[in-house]
Design an enzyme around this catalytic site. Sequence first.
Site, PDB file in Angstrom:
ATOM      1  N   HIS A   4       0.671 -11.467   2.132  1.00  0.00           N
ATOM      2  CA  HIS A   4      -0.442 -10.755   1.497  1.00  0.00           C
ATOM      3  C   HIS A   4      -1.197 -11.620   0.490  1.00  0.00           C
ATOM      4  O   HIS A   4      -2.420 -11.550   0.367  1.00  0.00           O
ATOM      5  CB  HIS A   4       0.103  -9.503   0.807  1.00  0.00           C
ATOM      6  N   TYR A  46       0.829  -1.221   0.000  1.00  0.00           N
ATOM      7  CA  TYR A  46       0.000   0.000   0.000  1.00  0.00           C
ATOM      8  C   TYR A  46       0.859   1.265   0.000  1.00  0.00           C
ATOM      9  O   TYR A  46       0.356   2.365  -0.187  1.00  0.00           O
ATOM     10  CB  TYR A  46      -0.934   0.048   1.219  1.00  0.00           C
TER      11      TYR A  46
HETATM   12  N1  LIG Z   1      -5.549  -8.739   1.794  1.00  0.00           N
HETATM   13  C1  LIG Z   1      -5.942  -8.251   0.654  1.00  0.00           C
HETATM   14  O1  LIG Z   1      -5.590  -8.745  -0.426  1.00  0.00           O
HETATM   15  C2  LIG Z   1      -6.866  -7.071   0.640  1.00  0.00           C
HETATM   16  C3  LIG Z   1      -7.562  -6.719  -0.523  1.00  0.00           C
HETATM   17  C4  LIG Z   1      -8.429  -5.634  -0.472  1.00  0.00           C
HETATM   18  C5  LIG Z   1      -8.579  -4.916   0.702  1.00  0.00           C
HETATM   19  N2  LIG Z   1      -7.873  -5.249   1.818  1.00  0.00           N
HETATM   20  C6  LIG Z   1      -8.011  -4.490   3.079  1.00  0.00           C
HETATM   21  O2  LIG Z   1      -9.387  -4.318   3.386  1.00  0.00           O
HETATM   22  C7  LIG Z   1      -9.692  -2.933   3.520  1.00  0.00           C
HETATM   23  C8  LIG Z   1     -11.120  -2.646   3.097  1.00  0.00           C
HETATM   24  O3  LIG Z   1     -11.379  -3.094   1.786  1.00  0.00           O
HETATM   25  P1  LIG Z   1     -11.629  -2.107   0.561  1.00  0.00           P
HETATM   26  O4  LIG Z   1     -10.952  -0.822   0.816  1.00  0.00           O
HETATM   27  O5  LIG Z   1     -11.292  -2.890  -0.653  1.00  0.00           O
HETATM   28  O6  LIG Z   1     -13.209  -1.945   0.516  1.00  0.00           O
HETATM   29  P2  LIG Z   1     -14.404  -1.566   1.518  1.00  0.00           P
HETATM   30  O7  LIG Z   1     -13.911  -1.246   2.856  1.00  0.00           O
HETATM   31  O8  LIG Z   1     -15.432  -2.623   1.336  1.00  0.00           O
HETATM   32  O9  LIG Z   1     -14.996  -0.289   0.814  1.00  0.00           O
HETATM   33  C9  LIG Z   1     -14.321   0.918   0.757  1.00  0.00           C
HETATM   34  C10 LIG Z   1     -15.147   1.838  -0.144  1.00  0.00           C
HETATM   35  O10 LIG Z   1     -16.431   2.022   0.429  1.00  0.00           O
HETATM   36  C11 LIG Z   1     -16.694   3.399   0.633  1.00  0.00           C
HETATM   37  N3  LIG Z   1     -17.327   3.505   1.960  1.00  0.00           N
HETATM   38  C12 LIG Z   1     -16.711   3.370   3.163  1.00  0.00           C
HETATM   39  N4  LIG Z   1     -17.599   3.531   4.154  1.00  0.00           N
HETATM   40  C13 LIG Z   1     -18.787   3.749   3.567  1.00  0.00           C
HETATM   41  C14 LIG Z   1     -20.076   3.987   4.071  1.00  0.00           C
HETATM   42  N5  LIG Z   1     -20.321   4.019   5.381  1.00  0.00           N
HETATM   43  N6  LIG Z   1     -21.096   4.169   3.178  1.00  0.00           N
HETATM   44  C15 LIG Z   1     -20.850   4.134   1.854  1.00  0.00           C
HETATM   45  N7  LIG Z   1     -19.638   3.922   1.306  1.00  0.00           N
HETATM   46  C16 LIG Z   1     -18.616   3.725   2.172  1.00  0.00           C
HETATM   47  C17 LIG Z   1     -15.369   4.095   0.568  1.00  0.00           C
HETATM   48  O11 LIG Z   1     -15.478   5.361  -0.032  1.00  0.00           O
HETATM   49  P3  LIG Z   1     -15.034   6.711   0.773  1.00  0.00           P
HETATM   50  O12 LIG Z   1     -13.576   6.586   1.012  1.00  0.00           O
HETATM   51  O13 LIG Z   1     -15.423   7.794  -0.175  1.00  0.00           O
HETATM   52  O14 LIG Z   1     -15.841   6.713   2.031  1.00  0.00           O
HETATM   53  C18 LIG Z   1     -14.543   3.193  -0.336  1.00  0.00           C
HETATM   54  O15 LIG Z   1     -14.747   3.538  -1.686  1.00  0.00           O
HETATM   55  C19 LIG Z   1      -8.632  -2.271   2.645  1.00  0.00           C
HETATM   56  O16 LIG Z   1      -8.530  -0.895   2.901  1.00  0.00           O
HETATM   57  C20 LIG Z   1      -7.417  -3.084   2.997  1.00  0.00           C
HETATM   58  O17 LIG Z   1      -6.902  -2.659   4.245  1.00  0.00           O
HETATM   59  C21 LIG Z   1      -7.036  -6.333   1.807  1.00  0.00           C
END
Ligand SMILES: NC(=O)c1ccc[n+]([C@@H]2O[C@H](COP(=O)([O-])OP(=O)(O)OC[C@H]3O[C@@H](n4cnc5c(N)ncnc54)[C@H](OP(=O)(O)O)[C@@H]3O)[C@@H](O)[C@H]2O)c1
Length: 274
Positions: free
Chosen positions: A104, A46
């Site tokens: 990861h 990241y």
């Molecule tokens: N291990 C892996 O391979 C892997 C892969 C993917 C993700 N991850 C981890 O998991 C975390 C979360 O996953 P993600 O970032 O993919 O997706 P997520 O948390 O499911 O969704 C994030 C998105 O949702 C929006 N959002 C957040 N809160 C909201 C709410 N209350 N209402 C409406 N929209 C909302 C955000 O926009 P805004 O910013 O505009 O609020 C952002 O675009 C990552 O940040 C990372 O740390 C790990």
Amino acid sequence: MHPQSELAPIPRIGYGTWNRSSEEAYQGSLWALEAGYRHIDTAQGYENEQDVGRAIRDSGLDPREVFLTTKVKPGNFAPGRIMPSVRESLDKLGMDKVDLLLLHWPAIKNQFALEDYISQFAEVYDAGLADRIGVSNFTIPLLTRTIELLGDRPLATNQVECHVYMQNRPIVDHCRSIGLSITAYSPLARGRVADDALLRDIGKAHDAGPDQVALAFLLHEGHIVIPSSARKERIVTNLKAGEIRLSDDEIARIRTLEKGMRLVNGDWCPVWDT
Ligand SMILES: NC(=O)c1ccc[n+]([C@@H]2O[C@H](COP(=O)([O-])OP(=O)(O)OC[C@H]3O[C@@H](n4cnc5c(N)ncnc54)[C@H](OP(=O)(O)O)[C@@H]3O)[C@@H](O)[C@H]2O)c1
């Protein structure tokens, strides 16, 4: 290295920092800590470990109160490379160890032998650079072999994609059967849950939004969740999802949203369990 029994449980709601620029990761982590999160998820890939570390220092909290996860990227799985890469991560974070260190992804297209990179990972754990170790995006066969290779070193979690539209039953059921926790990534289906009529409807009875209901569902399933947002108000409301208690009937209705919608997929991925 701590005996696992002395370790505190992993806080059930963490703040995710994927795709966050330096400034967003710094500011978002600060807001999250201010709102009451005590768990932050970052990764070598990241490129914001230094910003997360700085936010923890600037928060005024004792860093030991904040559960921190980072992840080794597969590009660092070459022989002899994992330990130095983790030391680089710790330098960036400004810490001498992390609470949880994950691999990861499994090696991309089996570029590196599992036996070698798991043995390197075990050395990092044995050297005390992480209190706990775990994996991410590992399938059942990979997980089984990894556990064999790690011997008596316990895995703390398998971090996988999991949300109402892809509840990921094969790996979830398997991990449950072996007592391994799931950390649900992309728990808001990358924001898609915000438009869901069923979640919105269920939320009315709880004075909550669809996003909070989506997280409450995953928590009810026993998962750890790591939602991400760059907006302060969403960071706050996402954490409050932990206060919602869904009924059995609501859980049953939410289960029907499953549609196998995998969002994180590509040629770097392993062959997923079916
Ligand atoms: N291990 C892996 O391979 C892997 C892969 C993917 C993700 N991850 C981890 O998991 C975390 C979360 O996953 P993600 O970032 O993919 O997706 P997520 O948390 O499911 O969704 C994030 C998105 O949702 C929006 N959002 C957040 N809160 C909201 C709410 N209350 N209402 C409406 N929209 C909302 C955000 O926009 P805004 O910013 O505009 O609020 C952002 O675009 C990552 O940040 C990372 O740390 C790990």
